[in-house]
Write a protein that holds these residues in place. Structure first.
Motif, PDB file in Angstrom:
ATOM      1  N   ALA A 154       3.828 -15.227  34.625  1.00 35.68           N
ATOM      2  CA  ALA A 154       2.907 -15.693  33.514  1.00 35.68           C
ATOM      3  C   ALA A 154       2.457 -14.433  32.676  1.00 35.68           C
ATOM      4  O   ALA A 154       2.590 -13.268  33.104  1.00 35.68           O
ATOM      5  N   SER A 155       2.142 -14.718  31.383  1.00 34.31           N
ATOM      6  CA  SER A 155       1.633 -13.501  30.369  1.00 34.31           C
ATOM      7  C   SER A 155       0.490 -13.101  30.555  1.00 34.31           C
ATOM      8  O   SER A 155      -0.276 -13.652  31.652  1.00 34.31           O
ATOM      9  N   ALA A 156       0.096 -12.313  29.903  1.00 33.55           N
ATOM     10  CA  ALA A 156      -1.279 -11.774  29.922  1.00 33.55           C
ATOM     11  C   ALA A 156      -2.233 -12.759  30.024  1.00 33.55           C
ATOM     12  O   ALA A 156      -3.607 -12.683  30.617  1.00 33.55           O
ATOM     13  N   GLY A 157      -2.290 -14.006  29.090  1.00 36.01           N
ATOM     14  CA  GLY A 157      -3.483 -14.985  28.852  1.00 36.01           C
ATOM     15  C   GLY A 157      -3.206 -15.802  30.314  1.00 36.01           C
ATOM     16  O   GLY A 157      -4.042 -16.821  30.112  1.00 36.01           O
ATOM     17  N   GLY A 158      -2.423 -15.508  31.276  1.00 38.56           N
ATOM     18  CA  GLY A 158      -2.327 -16.683  32.157  1.00 38.56           C
ATOM     19  C   GLY A 158      -1.392 -17.848  32.129  1.00 38.56           C
ATOM     20  O   GLY A 158      -1.078 -18.462  33.109  1.00 38.56           O
ATOM     21  N   TRP A 159      -0.794 -17.977  31.060  1.00 37.32           N
ATOM     22  CA  TRP A 159       0.102 -19.168  30.694  1.00 37.32           C
ATOM     23  C   TRP A 159       1.515 -18.590  30.778  1.00 37.32           C
ATOM     24  O   TRP A 159       1.769 -17.533  30.428  1.00 37.32           O
ATOM     25  N   HIS A 160       2.047 -19.413  31.287  1.00 37.69           N
ATOM     26  CA  HIS A 160       3.681 -18.977  31.058  1.00 37.69           C
ATOM     27  C   HIS A 160       4.577 -19.366  29.770  1.00 37.69           C
ATOM     28  O   HIS A 160       4.409 -20.585  29.248  1.00 37.69           O
ATOM     29  N   ASP A 161       5.419 -18.359  29.256  1.00 31.71           N
ATOM     30  CA  ASP A 161       6.100 -18.466  28.211  1.00 31.71           C
ATOM     31  C   ASP A 161       7.076 -19.598  28.458  1.00 31.71           C
ATOM     32  O   ASP A 161       7.577 -19.929  29.701  1.00 31.71           O
TER      33      ASP A 161
ATOM     34  N   ARG B 116      11.835 -17.862  22.575  1.00 29.55           N
ATOM     35  CA  ARG B 116      10.756 -17.823  23.433  1.00 29.55           C
ATOM     36  C   ARG B 116       9.302 -18.223  22.848  1.00 29.55           C
ATOM     37  O   ARG B 116       8.798 -17.704  21.556  1.00 29.55           O
ATOM     38  N   LEU B 117       8.522 -19.133  23.253  1.00 32.01           N
ATOM     39  CA  LEU B 117       7.431 -19.689  23.034  1.00 32.01           C
ATOM     40  C   LEU B 117       6.403 -19.216  23.884  1.00 32.01           C
ATOM     41  O   LEU B 117       6.103 -19.306  24.829  1.00 32.01           O
ATOM     42  N   SER B 118       5.383 -18.184  23.079  1.00 35.05           N
ATOM     43  CA  SER B 118       4.441 -17.658  24.010  1.00 35.05           C
ATOM     44  C   SER B 118       3.309 -18.205  23.688  1.00 35.05           C
ATOM     45  O   SER B 118       2.874 -18.510  22.426  1.00 35.05           O
ATOM     46  N   TYR B 119       2.272 -18.399  24.592  1.00 36.23           N
ATOM     47  CA  TYR B 119       1.016 -19.040  24.320  1.00 36.23           C
ATOM     48  C   TYR B 119      -0.047 -17.998  23.826  1.00 36.23           C
ATOM     49  O   TYR B 119      -0.349 -17.137  24.303  1.00 36.23           O
ATOM     50  N   GLY B 120      -0.541 -18.393  22.705  1.00 41.29           N
ATOM     51  CA  GLY B 120      -1.609 -17.568  22.099  1.00 41.29           C
ATOM     52  C   GLY B 120      -2.818 -18.214  21.824  1.00 41.29           C
ATOM     53  O   GLY B 120      -3.289 -19.202  22.266  1.00 41.29           O
ATOM     54  N   PRO B 121      -3.742 -17.539  20.909  1.00 43.94           N
ATOM     55  CA  PRO B 121      -5.152 -17.934  20.831  1.00 43.94           C
ATOM     56  C   PRO B 121      -4.946 -19.510  20.171  1.00 43.94           C
ATOM     57  O   PRO B 121      -6.127 -20.331  20.578  1.00 43.94           O
ATOM     58  N   ARG B 122      -4.023 -20.097  19.598  1.00 44.50           N
ATOM     59  CA  ARG B 122      -3.866 -21.437  19.175  1.00 44.50           C
ATOM     60  C   ARG B 122      -2.926 -22.285  19.761  1.00 44.50           C
ATOM     61  O   ARG B 122      -2.237 -23.194  19.502  1.00 44.50           O
ATOM     62  N   GLY B 123      -2.469 -21.551  21.086  1.00 41.07           N
ATOM     63  CA  GLY B 123      -1.621 -22.409  21.967  1.00 41.07           C
ATOM     64  C   GLY B 123      -0.056 -22.002  21.785  1.00 41.07           C
ATOM     65  O   GLY B 123       0.123 -20.722  20.951  1.00 41.07           O
ATOM     66  N   TYR B 124       0.734 -22.732  22.167  1.00 39.98           N
ATOM     67  CA  TYR B 124       2.364 -22.434  21.807  1.00 39.98           C
ATOM     68  C   TYR B 124       2.576 -22.584  20.162  1.00 39.98           C
ATOM     69  O   TYR B 124       1.903 -23.362  19.558  1.00 39.98           O
ATOM     70  N   PRO B 125       3.418 -21.694  19.592  1.00 37.57           N
ATOM     71  CA  PRO B 125       3.749 -22.185  18.266  1.00 37.57           C
ATOM     72  C   PRO B 125       4.404 -23.304  17.899  1.00 37.57           C
ATOM     73  O   PRO B 125       5.022 -24.211  18.533  1.00 37.57           O
ATOM     74  N   GLY B 126       4.068 -23.651  16.570  1.00 38.67           N
ATOM     75  CA  GLY B 126       4.202 -25.323  16.323  1.00 38.67           C
ATOM     76  C   GLY B 126       5.823 -25.447  15.789  1.00 38.67           C
ATOM     77  O   GLY B 126       6.408 -26.575  15.549  1.00 38.67           O
ATOM     78  N   ASN B 127       6.602 -24.193  15.557  1.00 39.57           N
ATOM     79  CA  ASN B 127       7.784 -24.423  15.050  1.00 39.57           C
ATOM     80  C   ASN B 127       8.751 -23.341  15.893  1.00 39.57           C
ATOM     81  O   ASN B 127       8.738 -22.156  15.755  1.00 39.57           O
ATOM     82  N   ALA B 128       9.507 -23.956  16.797  1.00 41.03           N
ATOM     83  CA  ALA B 128      10.575 -23.078  17.606  1.00 41.03           C
ATOM     84  C   ALA B 128      11.296 -22.224  16.737  1.00 41.03           C
ATOM     85  O   ALA B 128      11.897 -21.146  17.020  1.00 41.03           O
TER      86      ALA B 128
END
Length: 218
Positions: free
Chosen positions: A144-151, A167-179
């Motif tokens: 898991a990444s620093a925020g506890g979510w798995h990339d 790589r889709l990393s989970y951020g403040p707004r969730g996963y990015p909208g465009n791979a």
């Protein structure tokens, strides 16, 4: 005595050769374990077909999930189509999120299709992330990444038609909208295969509305 010494040396040499061969084998072969995709797999081998595993890959509530998928398609006017699905604990809370790749209709474009992450809330699946331009395979990073979510590491199409891992990393707004705009994944690592090319044969079809029989003309 000389024959005994020669035999002892031969046995020792055979033992050393066996150790050397074991060192060159993959860990699953050395341990005698089957090569099962529920175990962490290297990202360079993402084509392995996922299985239902005891740790990360979990079952889903199909009836509730199908309702959520239908509602999402209707809301976003994506039309009819099939989907590939996998359940995985992405945030480490012990509950499975549904990772769904929509296919068909308006869900796909030149760069790939739309990947939706649904979370089960009070018996209802709610969309919490939607990523465009995703191609198979879809792999979850084991750590898991620093925020506890798995990339997530996914395929995504290029202008020339080829695919690249992103790589889709989970951020403040969730996963990015465009791979297609996510960072290219250049690292090898440990991940769990969620959706792969082999899973296309088990795609979940969308229940179509029965067509009306044509009326007979008098």
């Amino acid at each position: 005595m000389r024959r005994l010494a020669v035999a002892s040396c031969a046995i020792a040499l055979l033992a050393l050769a066996g150790c050397s061969n074991m060192a060159r084998q993959p860990a699953a072969v050395v341990a005698g374990a089957p090569a099962d995709a529920t175990q962490p797999v290297g990202l360079h081998a993402m084509r392995q077909r996922p299985r239902q595993g005891p740790v990360r890959v979990k079952p889903l509530r199909q009836e509730a999930l199908q309702e959520a998928i239908q509602a999402y398609r209707k809301t976003h006017r994506l039309g009819q189509g099939s989907s590939l699905q996998a359940g995985a604990d992405l945030d480490g809370d012990g509950k499975a999120e549904a990772v769904v790749l929509l296919e068909g209709g308006r869900a796909c474009g030149g760069g790939g299709c739309r990947l939706i992450v649904f979370a089960l809330r009070e018996g209802v699946y709610k969309p919490m992330a939607a990523v465009r331009n995703v191609r198979l395979p879809v792999v979850m990073r084991a750590k898991a990444s620093a925020g506890g979510w798995h990339d997530l590491v996914v395929g995504s199409g290029r202008i020339d038609g080829s695919s690249v891992r992103r790589r889709l990393s989970y951020g403040p707004r969730g996963y990015p909208g465009n791979a297609a705009a996510a960072p290219v994944e250049g690292k090898e690592g440990i991940g769990i295969s969620l959706l792969a090319l082999a899973d296309k044969r088990r795609a979940q079809p969308v229940a179509a509305t029965p067509a009306r029989a044509p009326s007979r003309q008098p």
